[in-house]
Design a protein around this motif. Structure first.
Motif, PDB file in Angstrom:
ATOM      1  N   ARG A  57      38.777  20.683 -33.979  1.00 24.43           N
ATOM      2  CA  ARG A  57      38.912  20.940 -32.543  1.00 24.43           C
ATOM      3  C   ARG A  57      38.984  22.443 -32.258  1.00 24.43           C
ATOM      4  O   ARG A  57      38.434  22.936 -31.273  1.00 24.43           O
ATOM      5  CB  ARG A  57      40.174  20.251 -32.025  1.00 24.43           C
ATOM      6  CG  ARG A  57      40.270  20.176 -30.504  1.00 24.43           C
ATOM      7  CD  ARG A  57      41.625  19.629 -30.060  1.00 24.43           C
ATOM      8  NE  ARG A  57      41.924  18.334 -30.643  1.00 24.43           N
ATOM      9  CZ  ARG A  57      41.569  17.165 -30.087  1.00 24.43           C
ATOM     10  NH1 ARG A  57      40.905  17.145 -28.941  1.00 24.43           N
ATOM     11  NH2 ARG A  57      41.893  16.027 -30.689  1.00 24.43           N
ATOM     12  N   GLN A 130      28.479  18.424 -25.183  1.00 22.02           N
ATOM     13  CA  GLN A 130      28.995  17.117 -24.825  1.00 22.02           C
ATOM     14  C   GLN A 130      29.203  16.237 -26.053  1.00 22.02           C
ATOM     15  O   GLN A 130      30.150  15.440 -26.093  1.00 22.02           O
ATOM     16  CB  GLN A 130      28.056  16.426 -23.841  1.00 22.02           C
ATOM     17  CG  GLN A 130      28.607  15.109 -23.307  1.00 22.02           C
ATOM     18  CD  GLN A 130      27.650  14.421 -22.359  1.00 22.02           C
ATOM     19  OE1 GLN A 130      26.442  14.435 -22.571  1.00 22.02           O
ATOM     20  NE2 GLN A 130      28.191  13.816 -21.303  1.00 22.02           N
ATOM     21  N   ARG A 132      30.246  17.077 -28.955  1.00 20.66           N
ATOM     22  CA  ARG A 132      31.546  17.420 -29.529  1.00 20.66           C
ATOM     23  C   ARG A 132      32.682  16.812 -28.706  1.00 20.66           C
ATOM     24  O   ARG A 132      33.610  16.216 -29.258  1.00 20.66           O
ATOM     25  CB  ARG A 132      31.702  18.925 -29.590  1.00 20.66           C
ATOM     26  CG  ARG A 132      33.052  19.391 -30.122  1.00 20.66           C
ATOM     27  CD  ARG A 132      33.359  20.831 -29.755  1.00 20.66           C
ATOM     28  NE  ARG A 132      32.287  21.738 -30.164  1.00 20.66           N
ATOM     29  CZ  ARG A 132      32.289  23.044 -29.903  1.00 20.66           C
ATOM     30  NH1 ARG A 132      33.294  23.592 -29.224  1.00 20.66           N
ATOM     31  NH2 ARG A 132      31.296  23.805 -30.288  1.00 20.66           N
ATOM     32  N   GLU A 133      32.603  16.959 -27.400  1.00 16.91           N
ATOM     33  CA  GLU A 133      33.671  16.455 -26.542  1.00 16.91           C
ATOM     34  C   GLU A 133      33.797  14.942 -26.622  1.00 16.91           C
ATOM     35  O   GLU A 133      34.920  14.402 -26.671  1.00 16.91           O
ATOM     36  CB  GLU A 133      33.414  16.892 -25.092  1.00 16.91           C
ATOM     37  CG  GLU A 133      33.455  18.398 -24.883  1.00 16.91           C
ATOM     38  CD  GLU A 133      34.736  19.027 -25.411  1.00 16.91           C
ATOM     39  OE1 GLU A 133      35.827  18.453 -25.158  1.00 16.91           O
ATOM     40  OE2 GLU A 133      34.655  20.063 -26.094  1.00 16.91           O
ATOM     41  N   LEU A 137      36.975  12.789 -27.918  1.00 18.56           N
ATOM     42  CA  LEU A 137      37.563  11.740 -27.077  1.00 18.56           C
ATOM     43  C   LEU A 137      37.669  10.431 -27.852  1.00 18.56           C
ATOM     44  O   LEU A 137      38.680   9.720 -27.758  1.00 18.56           O
ATOM     45  CB  LEU A 137      36.730  11.542 -25.815  1.00 18.56           C
ATOM     46  CG  LEU A 137      36.937  12.560 -24.689  1.00 18.56           C
ATOM     47  CD1 LEU A 137      35.912  12.322 -23.582  1.00 18.56           C
ATOM     48  CD2 LEU A 137      38.354  12.466 -24.127  1.00 18.56           C
TER      49      LEU A 137
END
Length: 293
Positions: A57, A130, A132-133, A137
């Motif tokens: 992260r 996106q 990665r995000e 999540l």
């Protein structure tokens, strides 16, 4: 392989969840890894019998898996499969989820389980934007359900398995190579061959043995393996034998003759010839280049 007989150069890690957390999966983080390991054993070669899936992260560090060194930075994904020799060269400033899970935990058949079984898949890659995000999540969702499961574990493993499968699919490289396998007969043939090789490669070095055991002819195995990997059946088998030999030479103090025995060669000269044919170097010279890393 009987880890009790391996020299101490490779630290064998068995799946041993915390008390009350025997769910087949365990969700940690790099911060907890550091707290659990004040002696920094993570920086020395280790060989788990379980999967390790990590997402970075924040922060930067380094990781080594089977002789390849990787930079860790935000968006990096690390997947260590059972049997891989690896070490967290520098994870002191890295933050993110770290998931441990047992072989067979992912729902099968399915693309996540298929990816998990690939001994030669990449161990480290990077996601951006996106992708990665969404992967983070998915990892956070799995972590939340894992925390809930510790309080009420009865119906949790199937849910956790499917959430882990979703995470795997989210965490795969954003632009993977075209899938080499269809869903037809070749798909089934290669899966069976790969499983048999993983089980028997240290004892059986001839494709004809696998063909006879599995009930196929040699050409069928070769066609299916080439469709899946780009390698012939013999090349695939030799590559698996070589990888194990390299791990033993680099990470143990076993004499080359004993390494040869470990991967099924009764004659050390035949092992030397095989190894040199595959790498261009005799085992002793290859070891001097790669040992002690």
């Amino acid at each position: 392989m009987d880890s009790g007989q391996l020299p101490a150069a490779i630290r064998q890690l068995r799946y041993a969840p915390a008390p009350g957390a025997d769910l087949g999966v365990e969700v940690l983080g790099f911060e907890r890894l550091r707290r659990m390991d004040p002696e920094r054993r993570r920086t020395r070669p280790q060989r788990p019998d379980f999967h390790v899936l990590a997402l970075v992260r924040s922060g930067e560090g380094r990781h080594e898996a089977d002789f390849a060194d990787h930079l860790l930075r935000p968006g990096s994904v690390v997947w260590i499969r059972p049997g891989t020799v690896h070490r967290w060269t520098d994870a002191d400033r890295v933050d993110g989820p770290l998931i441990l899970f047992e072989p067979g935990f992912l729902p099968a058949p399915g693309p996540a389980a298929h990816t998990a079984a690939d001994s030669f898949a990449s161990s480290t890659w990077r996601l951006d934007g996106q992708a990665r995000e969404l992967a983070l999540l998915a990892a956070d969702h799995l972590a939340a359900e894992y925390a809930a499961a510790l309080l009420e574990p009865a119906a949790s493993p199937p849910l956790l398995a499917h959430l882990l499968a979703a995470l795997v699919l989210r965490a795969l490289p954003a632009e993977p190579a075209p899938a080499p396998l269809g869903q037809g007969r070749d798909h089934e043939v290669f899966h069976r061959y790969r499983a048999a090789v993983e089980r028997d490669f240290a004892r059986r070095h001839h494709v004809d043995h696998y063909a006879q055991t599995l009930g196929y002819d040699r050409r069928t195995l070769t066609r299916a393996t080439r469709a899946a990997t780009g390698l012939g059946a013999k090349q695939f088998l030799d590559r698996r034998i070589l990888l194990e030999a390299q791990r033993l030479l680099a990470h143990t103090d076993l004499p080359a003759a004993r390494c040869a025995e470990r991967v099924g060669f009764t004659d050390a000269a035949n092992f030397t010839a095989f190894f040199q044919r595959q790498t261009g170097l005799p085992p002793s010279r290859w070891r001097s280049t790669h040992s002690g890393r």
